[in-house]
Design a protein around this motif. Sequence first.
Motif, short mmCIF file in Angstrom:
data_model
loop_
_atom_site.label_atom_id
_atom_site.label_comp_id
_atom_site.label_asym_id
_atom_site.label_seq_id
_atom_site.Cartn_x
_atom_site.Cartn_y
_atom_site.Cartn_z
N ASP A 270 0.54 -21.57 -15.33
CA ASP A 270 0.30 -22.75 -16.15
C ASP A 270 1.10 -22.66 -17.46
N LEU A 271 2.39 -22.55 -17.34
CA LEU A 271 3.24 -22.29 -18.51
C LEU A 271 3.68 -23.59 -19.19
N ARG A 272 2.70 -24.43 -19.48
CA ARG A 272 2.96 -25.69 -20.18
C ARG A 272 2.09 -25.74 -21.43
N TYR A 273 2.60 -26.37 -22.45
CA TYR A 273 1.80 -26.58 -23.66
C TYR A 273 1.11 -27.95 -23.57
N HIS A 274 1.90 -28.96 -23.27
CA HIS A 274 1.36 -30.31 -23.15
C HIS A 274 0.69 -30.44 -21.79
N ASP A 275 -0.35 -31.16 -21.70
CA ASP A 275 -1.12 -31.45 -20.48
C ASP A 275 -1.75 -30.20 -19.85
N ASN A 276 -2.02 -29.19 -20.65
CA ASN A 276 -2.66 -27.97 -20.16
C ASN A 276 -4.13 -28.01 -20.58
N VAL B 148 -6.81 -26.14 -19.89
CA VAL B 148 -7.46 -24.90 -20.34
C VAL B 148 -6.99 -24.54 -21.75
N LEU B 149 -5.72 -24.70 -22.01
CA LEU B 149 -5.20 -24.44 -23.35
C LEU B 149 -5.83 -25.39 -24.36
N SER B 150 -5.95 -26.64 -24.01
CA SER B 150 -6.58 -27.62 -24.89
C SER B 150 -8.02 -27.23 -25.20
N TRP B 151 -8.77 -26.82 -24.16
CA TRP B 151 -10.14 -26.38 -24.35
C TRP B 151 -10.19 -25.16 -25.27
N ALA B 152 -9.30 -24.19 -25.03
CA ALA B 152 -9.28 -22.97 -25.84
C ALA B 152 -8.97 -23.29 -27.30
N CYS B 153 -8.03 -24.18 -27.53
CA CYS B 153 -7.69 -24.56 -28.91
C CYS B 153 -8.87 -25.21 -29.62
N GLN B 154 -9.65 -25.99 -28.89
CA GLN B 154 -10.79 -26.68 -29.48
C GLN B 154 -11.98 -25.75 -29.73
N ASN B 155 -12.06 -24.67 -28.98
CA ASN B 155 -13.24 -23.81 -29.04
C ASN B 155 -13.01 -22.45 -29.69
N ALA B 156 -11.79 -22.15 -30.05
CA ALA B 156 -11.49 -20.83 -30.62
C ALA B 156 -11.30 -20.94 -32.13
N SER C 164 -13.65 -13.88 -26.17
CA SER C 164 -13.90 -14.54 -24.89
C SER C 164 -12.57 -14.64 -24.17
N LEU C 165 -12.63 -14.80 -22.86
CA LEU C 165 -11.41 -14.92 -22.06
C LEU C 165 -11.35 -16.29 -21.42
N ALA C 166 -10.13 -16.79 -21.27
CA ALA C 166 -9.92 -18.07 -20.58
C ALA C 166 -8.68 -17.95 -19.72
N TRP C 167 -8.70 -18.61 -18.58
CA TRP C 167 -7.54 -18.67 -17.70
C TRP C 167 -7.72 -19.84 -16.75
N GLN C 168 -6.62 -20.28 -16.18
CA GLN C 168 -6.68 -21.31 -15.16
C GLN C 168 -6.97 -20.61 -13.83
N GLU C 169 -7.99 -21.08 -13.14
CA GLU C 169 -8.36 -20.44 -11.88
C GLU C 169 -7.26 -20.61 -10.83
N GLU C 170 -7.10 -19.60 -10.01
CA GLU C 170 -6.14 -19.59 -8.93
C GLU C 170 -6.89 -19.52 -7.61
N VAL C 171 -6.17 -19.65 -6.51
CA VAL C 171 -6.84 -19.67 -5.21
C VAL C 171 -6.46 -18.51 -4.29
N THR C 172 -5.35 -17.84 -4.57
CA THR C 172 -4.95 -16.75 -3.67
C THR C 172 -5.81 -15.52 -3.90
N LYS C 173 -5.96 -14.71 -2.88
CA LYS C 173 -6.79 -13.50 -2.94
C LYS C 173 -6.32 -12.57 -4.06
N GLU C 174 -5.01 -12.36 -4.17
CA GLU C 174 -4.49 -11.48 -5.23
C GLU C 174 -4.90 -11.97 -6.61
N LYS C 175 -4.79 -13.27 -6.84
CA LYS C 175 -5.10 -13.84 -8.16
C LYS C 175 -6.60 -13.83 -8.42
N THR C 176 -7.41 -14.11 -7.40
CA THR C 176 -8.86 -14.08 -7.61
C THR C 176 -9.36 -12.65 -7.81
#
Length: 128
Positions: free
Chosen positions: A16-22, A24-32, A107-119
């Motif tokens: 998720d290497l975007r600043y705009h339209d991200n 999780v990043l928007s949530w983190a900025c608002q809550n950190a 606290s930690l934040a990340w965008q959830e992934e679906v592959t076994k390695e990422k989970t």
Amino acid sequence: MSEQSARTIIYLLRNDLRYHDNQVLSWACQNAEYLVPLYCFDPRNFKETNHFNLQKTGPHKLKFLLESLADLKNTFESKGSNLLIRNGKPETVISELIKVIGKDNVSLAWQEEVTKEKTDVEDALKAL
């Protein structure tokens, strides 16, 4: 600064290497109170796959990744922030950061992934 602990969010960036339209990043900025955007060059992403004996990250993907990180870092810097880039497994890098910041302050934040390695990485992070 008050006597209360600052709320620091470490935001692990992966695909998720975007600043705009991200979202999780928007949530983190608002809550950190303090945000630590982090990208880890996970060595597991640069090994060959067992199935087809192909590189997970070939030269074209690596070039795109490096360009994306440079652009994202420049964007963070233009906003008065920075992007922390480290080599290593995210669960190891974040564990070390938590020791410095203090477990009660982070606290930690990340965008959830679906592959076994990422989970598997997500499960390791949840255990920290």
